[in-house]
Write a protein that holds these residues in place. Sequence first.
Motif, PDB file in Angstrom:
ATOM      1  N   VAL A 199      -5.793   9.932   1.564  1.00 51.63           N
ATOM      2  CA  VAL A 199      -5.661   8.548   2.024  1.00 51.63           C
ATOM      3  C   VAL A 199      -4.858   8.492   3.327  1.00 51.63           C
ATOM      4  CG1 VAL A 199      -4.718   6.277   1.477  1.00 51.63           C
ATOM      5  CG2 VAL A 199      -5.914   7.574  -0.273  1.00 51.63           C
ATOM      6  N   ASN A 211      -4.929   7.586   9.079  1.00 51.10           N
ATOM      7  CA  ASN A 211      -4.740   8.104  10.419  1.00 51.10           C
ATOM      8  C   ASN A 211      -5.993   7.910  11.259  1.00 51.10           C
ATOM      9  OD1 ASN A 211      -3.311   9.396  12.375  1.00 51.10           O
ATOM     10  ND2 ASN A 211      -2.653  11.041  11.005  1.00 51.10           N
ATOM     11  N   MET A 212      -7.154   8.180  10.640  1.00 49.45           N
ATOM     12  CA  MET A 212      -8.405   8.050  11.368  1.00 49.45           C
ATOM     13  C   MET A 212      -8.705   6.598  11.712  1.00 49.45           C
ATOM     14  SD  MET A 212     -10.569  10.738   9.223  1.00 49.45           S
ATOM     15  CE  MET A 212     -10.090  12.443   9.263  1.00 49.45           C
ATOM     16  N   THR A 213      -8.471   5.689  10.757  1.00 51.93           N
ATOM     17  CA  THR A 213      -8.782   4.289  11.059  1.00 51.93           C
ATOM     18  C   THR A 213      -7.832   3.731  12.108  1.00 51.93           C
ATOM     19  OG1 THR A 213      -7.512   3.659   9.120  1.00 51.93           O
ATOM     20  CG2 THR A 213      -9.894   3.654   8.905  1.00 51.93           C
ATOM     21  N   ILE A 257      -2.406  -2.624  10.040  1.00 52.50           N
ATOM     22  CA  ILE A 257      -2.247  -2.034   8.704  1.00 52.50           C
ATOM     23  C   ILE A 257      -2.097  -0.508   8.749  1.00 52.50           C
ATOM     24  CG2 ILE A 257      -3.312  -1.721   6.431  1.00 52.50           C
ATOM     25  CD1 ILE A 257      -4.525  -4.505   6.764  1.00 52.50           C
ATOM     26  N   PRO A 258      -3.029   0.228   9.376  1.00 53.54           N
ATOM     27  CA  PRO A 258      -2.852   1.695   9.372  1.00 53.54           C
ATOM     28  C   PRO A 258      -1.542   2.120  10.029  1.00 53.54           C
ATOM     29  CG  PRO A 258      -4.881   1.071  10.535  1.00 53.54           C
ATOM     30  CD  PRO A 258      -4.257  -0.177  10.067  1.00 53.54           C
ATOM     31  N   GLY A 317       0.815  -1.207   0.000  1.00 48.15           N
ATOM     32  CA  GLY A 317       0.000   0.000   0.000  1.00 48.15           C
ATOM     33  C   GLY A 317       0.852   1.261   0.000  1.00 48.15           C
ATOM     34  N   PHE A 324      -7.131   9.508   6.039  1.00 44.62           N
ATOM     35  CA  PHE A 324      -8.091   8.427   6.304  1.00 44.62           C
ATOM     36  C   PHE A 324      -7.434   7.305   7.113  1.00 44.62           C
ATOM     37  CE2 PHE A 324      -9.876   4.324   4.955  1.00 44.62           C
ATOM     38  CZ  PHE A 324     -11.159   4.490   5.440  1.00 44.62           C
ATOM     39  N   ASN A 357      -7.402   4.938  14.770  1.00 47.10           N
ATOM     40  CA  ASN A 357      -8.094   5.143  16.035  1.00 47.10           C
ATOM     41  C   ASN A 357      -9.102   4.046  16.332  1.00 47.10           C
ATOM     42  OD1 ASN A 357      -7.194   7.490  17.363  1.00 47.10           O
ATOM     43  ND2 ASN A 357      -7.993   8.667  15.655  1.00 47.10           N
ATOM     44  N   LEU A 358      -9.457   3.314  15.297  1.00 45.41           N
ATOM     45  CA  LEU A 358     -10.415   2.232  15.511  1.00 45.41           C
ATOM     46  C   LEU A 358      -9.632   1.026  16.025  1.00 45.41           C
ATOM     47  CD1 LEU A 358     -13.415   1.602  15.205  1.00 45.41           C
ATOM     48  CD2 LEU A 358     -12.915   0.624  13.004  1.00 45.41           C
ATOM     49  N   VAL A 397     -11.732  -2.055  22.094  1.00 48.27           N
ATOM     50  CA  VAL A 397     -13.095  -2.558  22.224  1.00 48.27           C
ATOM     51  C   VAL A 397     -13.974  -2.207  21.012  1.00 48.27           C
ATOM     52  CG1 VAL A 397     -15.093  -2.652  23.745  1.00 48.27           C
ATOM     53  CG2 VAL A 397     -12.835  -2.337  24.710  1.00 48.27           C
ATOM     54  N   PRO A 398     -13.988  -0.947  20.541  1.00 47.75           N
ATOM     55  CA  PRO A 398     -14.831  -0.642  19.382  1.00 47.75           C
ATOM     56  C   PRO A 398     -14.483  -1.485  18.163  1.00 47.75           C
ATOM     57  CG  PRO A 398     -14.023   1.381  20.364  1.00 47.75           C
ATOM     58  CD  PRO A 398     -13.318   0.262  21.061  1.00 47.75           C
ATOM     59  N   ALA A 441     -16.883  -3.872  15.928  1.00 45.89           N
ATOM     60  CA  ALA A 441     -17.035  -3.713  14.485  1.00 45.89           C
ATOM     61  C   ALA A 441     -16.793  -5.041  13.780  1.00 45.89           C
ATOM     62  CB  ALA A 441     -16.066  -2.653  13.977  1.00 45.89           C
ATOM     63  N   TYR A 484      -5.808  -6.169  11.128  1.00 46.22           N
ATOM     64  CA  TYR A 484      -6.513  -4.946  10.758  1.00 46.22           C
ATOM     65  C   TYR A 484      -5.923  -3.741  11.479  1.00 46.22           C
ATOM     66  CZ  TYR A 484     -10.006  -1.402  10.095  1.00 46.22           C
ATOM     67  OH  TYR A 484     -10.619  -0.221   9.783  1.00 46.22           O
ATOM     68  N   VAL A 498       1.282   1.451   7.548  1.00 46.74           N
ATOM     69  CA  VAL A 498       1.301   2.432   6.453  1.00 46.74           C
ATOM     70  C   VAL A 498       1.895   3.744   6.945  1.00 46.74           C
ATOM     71  CG1 VAL A 498      -0.138   3.827   4.924  1.00 46.74           C
ATOM     72  CG2 VAL A 498      -0.625   1.403   5.206  1.00 46.74           C
TER      73      VAL A 498
END
Lengths: 261, 293
Positions: B112, B117-119, B171-172, B97, B115, B121-122, B125-126, B130, B168, B175
Amino acid sequence: MRADLYHRLVVAALVALLAVPVLATLAYSLAGNWGATILPDSFSVRWYLQLWHDPRFLSAFGHSLLISVATLLLSTLVIVPAVFVVFYRFPALDRTMNLLILLPFAVPPVVSSVGLLQLYADGPLPLVGTPWILIGCYFTIALPFMYRTLADSLRGMNLHDLMDAAHLLGASTPRAFLLVVAPNLRTGLMASLFLSFSFLLGEFVFANILVGTRYETLQVYLYSVRMTSGHFTSAIVMSYFVFTLVLTWFATRLGKQESQA
Amino acid sequence: MLNALTPAAAAAAGRPRRPFRHWRSALLLVPFCVLLALFCLAPLGWVVLHSVQGDDGPGFGHFREILASPFYRLAFINSLYISLWSSGCGLLIALIGAASLRRVPGRLRNAVVAFTNMTSNLAGVPLAFAFVIVIGTNGALTLLLRQWGWIDDFHLYSKGGLCLIYTYFQIPLGVLLLYPAFDALDDDWQQASALLGARLWQYWWHVALPVIAPAIFGTFILLFANAMGAYASAYALTTGNFNLITVRIASLVSGDIFLEPDLAAALSVLLTLLLVLVCTVNQMLLKRSYRAR
């Protein structure tokens, strides 16, 4: 041209991969009913309405915000003068500081909570079960990010020239710091504060082990309602995600300003 | 300990003739040192001291107990297995990527990166919730794949499921850590190697990868350490029923049945030592690679 297309496809695939859980949660939180089918039957916002009228959620969210803001306030008051003193008076300490601030980053929270739980369960500092212990722990979480950002800002400016100029003009050292150095640190500081804020809102380990339901934070609340409706938990996850999204958006915007300045 | 630290620090930094010249400035470091000592150094010290605290005086009894117990060995093996797989897969996806991310137009790239960067944060627990929605027992993707007949059943609450969820969140991170490293690659190198008759894979294998190898290695180590210390996702997904090293530590100090803080301390020391070892090896390899250039 073919290579160009390939790179676009790869980036698109990466974005799609990362977006799947987010989009699914969004869809689930907006679905009126979604049983054993691939797509939901109907859409509604009732899960959000229910969530934002739930007093337990509101108080947990309030607790999280309160602890995070208190931590960031404390961290700013403690770290900003410390970094300044290190750079202005004791530059040789910078290496030691860099090692020290790596510690909370390198030691998993589970490990430090083992010691924290025993040290502060009773005795002179009975902090376990109170929000105070979280503020202390969250200070160590925010520390590496804040110290690094502030240190980078200080390294980037001619600190000694600035201070000497202010002194020549008759300012005392604290006054020179407040009027000359601090305004230059503001953007970097704000960016690191927003970033730390989003980390702290997502913190679960310390909150769950050290305090739990005695002072329920957002993540602990989220964990405790896992058995209720999946739509409801999705609405919580999305509300939290949108909130951190706004925070990171502010952080990146400020970060950009910083790099342009 | 603190009072000893600050004047000593001041003395180390000040001029030799007047070691306490800046004592007032040094006072500003006191709250910083107190907080760090109370919430980071002291708990760490407690863990180290109590890990060698047996029932009758100091000794390595807890370590022997852990190493002899198949249960705790399995916790280590599970943690290592999931961390290695998720770091490897996450790194590979992040590498592909990040390499392509450098080749797309600037506006798209910035969007990108934001984006990603935001993911990042996921997590915790959340993220576990998901994943239950997407690939849980009645998750949308599980149903879809089952309908197409690709899978019979998928157990998110198993080793494979944990690997997936860990990958999961790697990955962010991968990157974001790898993406700046690609700046070290000069675009001319690819053309030069093409002129010399190299194929694309030869360019990557002989030119590009060796240059960014230290960054790749460093990223892998960070991802690995991140996964070894992770707790929230696994705990939320399996309510602490999956045997991971972090889950074991937590259940020994805050579980419902037996509390054995000293044993938890010994496990913590082993985990921390493992992480320190990995980071040291990384540092050594990094130094060697820089010398080689």
